[in-house]
Scaffold this active site. Structure first.
Site, PDB file in Angstrom:
ATOM      1  N   GLY A   1       0.833  -1.201   0.000  1.00  0.00           N
ATOM      2  CA  GLY A   1       0.000   0.000   0.000  1.00  0.00           C
ATOM      3  C   GLY A   1       0.866   1.248   0.000  1.00  0.00           C
TER       4      GLY A   1
ATOM      5  N   GLY B   1      -0.383   4.383   0.200  1.00  0.00           N
ATOM      6  CA  GLY B   1      -1.199   5.501   0.676  1.00  0.00           C
ATOM      7  C   GLY B   1      -0.403   6.268   1.722  1.00  0.00           C
ATOM      8  CG  PHE B   2      -2.144   9.568   3.750  1.00  0.00           C
ATOM      9  CD1 PHE B   2      -1.504  10.741   3.431  1.00  0.00           C
ATOM     10  CD2 PHE B   2      -3.459   9.402   3.338  1.00  0.00           C
ATOM     11  CE1 PHE B   2      -2.141  11.748   2.732  1.00  0.00           C
ATOM     12  CE2 PHE B   2      -4.119  10.394   2.642  1.00  0.00           C
ATOM     13  CZ  PHE B   2      -3.459  11.566   2.337  1.00  0.00           C
ATOM     14  N   GLY B   3       0.093   5.766   4.941  1.00  0.00           N
ATOM     15  CA  GLY B   3       0.930   4.953   5.821  1.00  0.00           C
ATOM     16  C   GLY B   3       2.120   4.358   5.086  1.00  0.00           C
TER      17      GLY B   3
ATOM     18  CB  VAL C   1      -1.111  -7.622  -1.859  1.00  0.00           C
ATOM     19  CG1 VAL C   1      -0.669  -8.643  -0.818  1.00  0.00           C
ATOM     20  CG2 VAL C   1       0.071  -6.797  -2.327  1.00  0.00           C
TER      21      VAL C   1
ATOM     22  CD  GLU D   1     -13.772  18.227   3.538  1.00  0.00           C
ATOM     23  OE1 GLU D   1     -13.348  17.243   2.907  1.00  0.00           O
ATOM     24  OE2 GLU D   1     -13.055  18.961   4.229  1.00  0.00           O
TER      25      GLU D   1
ATOM     26  CG  ASP E   1      -8.035   4.257   7.146  1.00  0.00           C
ATOM     27  OD1 ASP E   1      -7.602   5.170   7.867  1.00  0.00           O
ATOM     28  OD2 ASP E   1      -8.771   4.462   6.159  1.00  0.00           O
TER      29      ASP E   1
ATOM     30  CB  ALA F   1      -4.371  11.758   6.289  1.00  0.00           C
ATOM     31  CD  GLN F   2      -0.630  14.414  10.348  1.00  0.00           C
ATOM     32  OE1 GLN F   2       0.192  13.863  11.074  1.00  0.00           O
ATOM     33  NE2 GLN F   2      -0.263  15.086   9.282  1.00  0.00           N
TER      34      GLN F   2
HETATM   35  C1  LIG Z   1     -13.283  10.618   0.625  1.00  0.00           C
HETATM   36  C2  LIG Z   1     -12.374  10.608   1.814  1.00  0.00           C
HETATM   37  C3  LIG Z   1     -12.011  11.809   2.392  1.00  0.00           C
HETATM   38  C4  LIG Z   1     -11.146  11.817   3.487  1.00  0.00           C
HETATM   39  N1  LIG Z   1     -10.793  13.021   4.017  1.00  0.00           N
HETATM   40  C5  LIG Z   1      -9.896  13.052   5.021  1.00  0.00           C
HETATM   41  C6  LIG Z   1      -9.444  14.306   5.548  1.00  0.00           C
HETATM   42  O1  LIG Z   1      -9.890  15.383   5.128  1.00  0.00           O
HETATM   43  N2  LIG Z   1      -8.506  14.274   6.520  1.00  0.00           N
HETATM   44  C7  LIG Z   1      -7.993  13.093   6.999  1.00  0.00           C
HETATM   45  O2  LIG Z   1      -7.124  13.130   7.877  1.00  0.00           O
HETATM   46  N3  LIG Z   1      -8.414  11.922   6.549  1.00  0.00           N
HETATM   47  C8  LIG Z   1      -9.348  11.854   5.563  1.00  0.00           C
HETATM   48  N4  LIG Z   1      -9.773  10.650   5.087  1.00  0.00           N
HETATM   49  C9  LIG Z   1      -9.224   9.414   5.672  1.00  0.00           C
HETATM   50  C10 LIG Z   1      -7.848   9.128   5.106  1.00  0.00           C
HETATM   51  O3  LIG Z   1      -7.867   9.231   3.703  1.00  0.00           O
HETATM   52  C11 LIG Z   1      -7.428   7.713   5.514  1.00  0.00           C
HETATM   53  O4  LIG Z   1      -7.502   7.612   6.904  1.00  0.00           O
HETATM   54  C12 LIG Z   1      -6.001   7.428   5.049  1.00  0.00           C
HETATM   55  O5  LIG Z   1      -5.950   7.488   3.644  1.00  0.00           O
HETATM   56  C13 LIG Z   1      -5.531   6.070   5.545  1.00  0.00           C
HETATM   57  O6  LIG Z   1      -4.239   5.848   5.087  1.00  0.00           O
HETATM   58  P1  LIG Z   1      -3.759   4.380   4.747  1.00  0.00           P
HETATM   59  O7  LIG Z   1      -2.299   4.465   4.440  1.00  0.00           O
HETATM   60  O8  LIG Z   1      -4.207   3.444   5.815  1.00  0.00           O
HETATM   61  O9  LIG Z   1      -4.585   3.958   3.447  1.00  0.00           O
HETATM   62  P2  LIG Z   1      -4.753   4.658   2.044  1.00  0.00           P
HETATM   63  O10 LIG Z   1      -4.259   6.043   2.052  1.00  0.00           O
HETATM   64  O11 LIG Z   1      -6.156   4.408   1.645  1.00  0.00           O
HETATM   65  O12 LIG Z   1      -3.795   3.802   1.100  1.00  0.00           O
HETATM   66  C14 LIG Z   1      -3.984   2.455   0.860  1.00  0.00           C
HETATM   67  C15 LIG Z   1      -3.179   2.068  -0.377  1.00  0.00           C
HETATM   68  O13 LIG Z   1      -3.138   0.643  -0.450  1.00  0.00           O
HETATM   69  C16 LIG Z   1      -3.378   0.226  -1.779  1.00  0.00           C
HETATM   70  N5  LIG Z   1      -3.958  -1.114  -1.692  1.00  0.00           N
HETATM   71  C17 LIG Z   1      -5.039  -1.483  -0.968  1.00  0.00           C
HETATM   72  N6  LIG Z   1      -5.234  -2.798  -1.061  1.00  0.00           N
HETATM   73  C18 LIG Z   1      -4.258  -3.277  -1.859  1.00  0.00           C
HETATM   74  C19 LIG Z   1      -3.942  -4.582  -2.341  1.00  0.00           C
HETATM   75  N7  LIG Z   1      -4.659  -5.645  -1.988  1.00  0.00           N
HETATM   76  N8  LIG Z   1      -2.901  -4.719  -3.166  1.00  0.00           N
HETATM   77  C20 LIG Z   1      -2.163  -3.642  -3.548  1.00  0.00           C
HETATM   78  N9  LIG Z   1      -2.410  -2.387  -3.105  1.00  0.00           N
HETATM   79  C21 LIG Z   1      -3.439  -2.205  -2.276  1.00  0.00           C
HETATM   80  C22 LIG Z   1      -4.325   1.275  -2.337  1.00  0.00           C
HETATM   81  O14 LIG Z   1      -4.240   1.325  -3.746  1.00  0.00           O
HETATM   82  C23 LIG Z   1      -3.799   2.551  -1.669  1.00  0.00           C
HETATM   83  O15 LIG Z   1      -2.805   3.180  -2.448  1.00  0.00           O
HETATM   84  C24 LIG Z   1     -10.657  10.608   4.008  1.00  0.00           C
HETATM   85  C25 LIG Z   1     -11.038   9.396   3.437  1.00  0.00           C
HETATM   86  C26 LIG Z   1     -11.901   9.384   2.361  1.00  0.00           C
HETATM   87  C27 LIG Z   1     -12.302   8.079   1.745  1.00  0.00           C
END
Ligand SMILES: Cc1cc2nc3c(=O)[nH]c(=O)nc-3n(C[C@H](O)[C@H](O)[C@H](O)COP(=O)(O)OP(=O)(O)OC[C@H]3O[C@@H](n4cnc5c(N)ncnc54)[C@H](O)[C@@H]3O)c2cc1C
Length: 431
Positions: A14, A16-18, A82, A173, A303, A318-319
């Site tokens: 992944g 994403g943010f993490g 994955v 929003e 998350d 995100a944080q």
């Molecule tokens: C519409 C929306 C608005 C939001 N607004 C805010 C906000 O204003 N402020 C805030 O703090 N938080 C906000 N959030 C929450 C925030 O986006 C999440 O808490 C944050 O993105 C979590 O980070 P993460 O690294 O866990 O996952 P993510 O950032 O979701 O990243 C997960 C990554 O894993 C990849 N992935 C997933 N499964 C697989 C797999 N099986 N194989 C390969 N790749 C995979 C995905 O493609 C993605 O790139 C919002 C969420 C949403 C949905």
């Protein structure tokens, strides 16, 4: 590429943010890092609703991963899905084949929770992926195109009715941005339509919007949305959806050609299949250093990591994901590799914000316990979000797009792309 047998392999699932932040912090410390994501970009999820309302283009809120890691030779990227984690074999199974790891960082984020309602899942738009947001933008615009030649006033009304479920930051929003799009921009584009009849409902099951925010900010957000013409329905749940008929638990039936679902998240399939203790929402219960209790070589961040702090679960924002990514990189580098002590993970809350249309936002900041509303909160929101966008180009383009839009009330992206025609045709044919 450049991988040597004596360098341990850290696989990060992944970007994403993490995951992105874990990979960045792991880089430069004699480890081989493999970052795996099904997309070849990092997505700035909090601004997806801006894509859905035409304020930003898709490429402005996403950064190509190979470009981000171009100068970090110890980080390789693999675009793959994955499917499974084999904790015993220390291997992940992907559609590009199995991959062994010494350390594994799981950061796959969450997926939309439809609470088991298949009809809603099939019918509703959500906001988890870039494609979803672009499809929603096309759909919204297409509704107005179709409304210009609707068969009768009832059908026209349904095409111009939007029902958003979920009064958290995402729903609020999006509702605000959609109301402004309709009120200021589409009113001019579709001068022949009775735009005063366009309806936006925001439906929330709890007694207030923006549940985690202080009361004053919640009230402000609701007043502000109502001023923009959004009809807010609190203490209201959706019970059934059939075609464009949305049945609410209080018995009301709303005919809306657009249903947007922003009412919660749950574990993705990858985490559902993980053989580890789970907590509420299918999140993985992690040890104080964010590792799995029986597998100190496997970490979960973002998350999907469940931990309580001061009696409350760490929020899915995100944080916490960013800070979790930084933290596990430190644990792997210092504690696991060098035997140093690293204190347990502690989330530092920098504050939460939500924007409600142009020049208005709410911000609850722990610094001096500030609770801000209006243009001041909006200015902070703007600076923070511009700063967080990945890449200098994205920041500049987003700033120009926003600037132009705020002055001219003219969002830059109003193209209908993709296959929305068939979906809406189905609605017309039901008439
Ligand atoms: C519409 C929306 C608005 C939001 N607004 C805010 C906000 O204003 N402020 C805030 O703090 N938080 C906000 N959030 C929450 C925030 O986006 C999440 O808490 C944050 O993105 C979590 O980070 P993460 O690294 O866990 O996952 P993510 O950032 O979701 O990243 C997960 C990554 O894993 C990849 N992935 C997933 N499964 C697989 C797999 N099986 N194989 C390969 N790749 C995979 C995905 O493609 C993605 O790139 C919002 C969420 C949403 C949905």
């Amino acid at each position: 590429v450049g991988e040597t047998a004596h360098h341990k392999r850290v696989v990060v699932v992944g970007a994403g943010f993490g995951g992105l932040n874990a990979a960045k912090r792991l880089s430069g410390h004699g480890l081989n890092i493999l970052l795996v994501d099904r997309n070849n970009y990092h997505l700035f999820v909090p601004l997806l609703y801006q894509v859905a309302t035409g304020n930003l283009g898709e490429e402005e809120i996403a950064g190509p991963l190979r470009q981000i890691f171009r100068t970090r030779r110890d980080v390789r990227f693999l675009r793959a899905n994955v499917q499974q984690v084999d904790l015993k074999q220390r291997q992940i199974v992907t559609d590009a084949g199995p991959i062994d790891y010494d350390y594994l960082v799981l950061a796959p984020g969450s997926v939309t929770n439809y609470f088991g309602n298949r009809a809603i899942q099939q019918q509703a738009y959500d906001f988890k992926a870039l494609d979803d947001a672009a499809a929603l933008r096309s759909h919204v615009l297409d509704m107005f195109e179709r409304a210009t030649h609707a068969a009768n006033p009832e059908q026209q009304q349904a095409l111009m009715t939007f029902l958003i479920v979920g009064g958290g930051p995402t729903g609020v929003e999006f509702a605000g941005a959609l109301a402004e799009l309709v009120r200021h921009t589409l009113r001019r584009d579709y001068a022949q339509l009775p735009m005063q009849q366009a309806k936006i409902y925001l439906v929330e099951g709890l007694p207030s919007l923006l549940a985690p925010f202080p009361d004053r900010l919640r009230q402000y957000a609701q007043r502000r949305l109502e001023r923009l013409g959004v009809e807010v329905r609190l203490n209201t749940l959706v019970s059934a959806v059939e075609g464009e008929h949305v049945q609410l638990k209080d018995g009301t039936n709303i005919r809306a050609a657009t249903l947007v679902w922003a009412a919660g998240v749950q574990a993705p399939p990858l985490i559902e299949t993980l053989d580890a203790p789970k907590a509420c929402g299918g999140r993985v219960s992690v040890a104080p250093d964010l590792s799995l209790v029986d597998h100190p070589e496997v970490f979960v961040v973002g998350d999907m990591a469940y931990r309580e702090q001061d009696g409350q679960p760490i929020p899915q924002l995100a944080q916490p994901a960013i800070q979790g990514g930084h933290y596990v990189a430190e644990v792997i580098r210092r504690q696991r590799e060098r035997g140093e002590q690293v204190p347990p993970f502690r989330y530092h809350d920098p504050g939460t914000m939500a924007v409600i249309g142009r020049f208005a936002a709410v911000a609850a900041l722990p610094v001096l316990s500030l609770k801000l509303t209006g243009i001041v909160a909006w200015a902070i929101w703007l600076v923070v979000h511009l700063y967080q966008l990945v890449g200098f180009r994205n920041r500049i383009v987003a700033m120009l797009d926003w600037g132009y839009d705020y002055v001219r009330f003219d969002p830059p992206v109003r193209l209908i792309t993709g296959g929305t025609a068939e979906q809406t045709l189905a609605i017309s044919q039901k008439e």
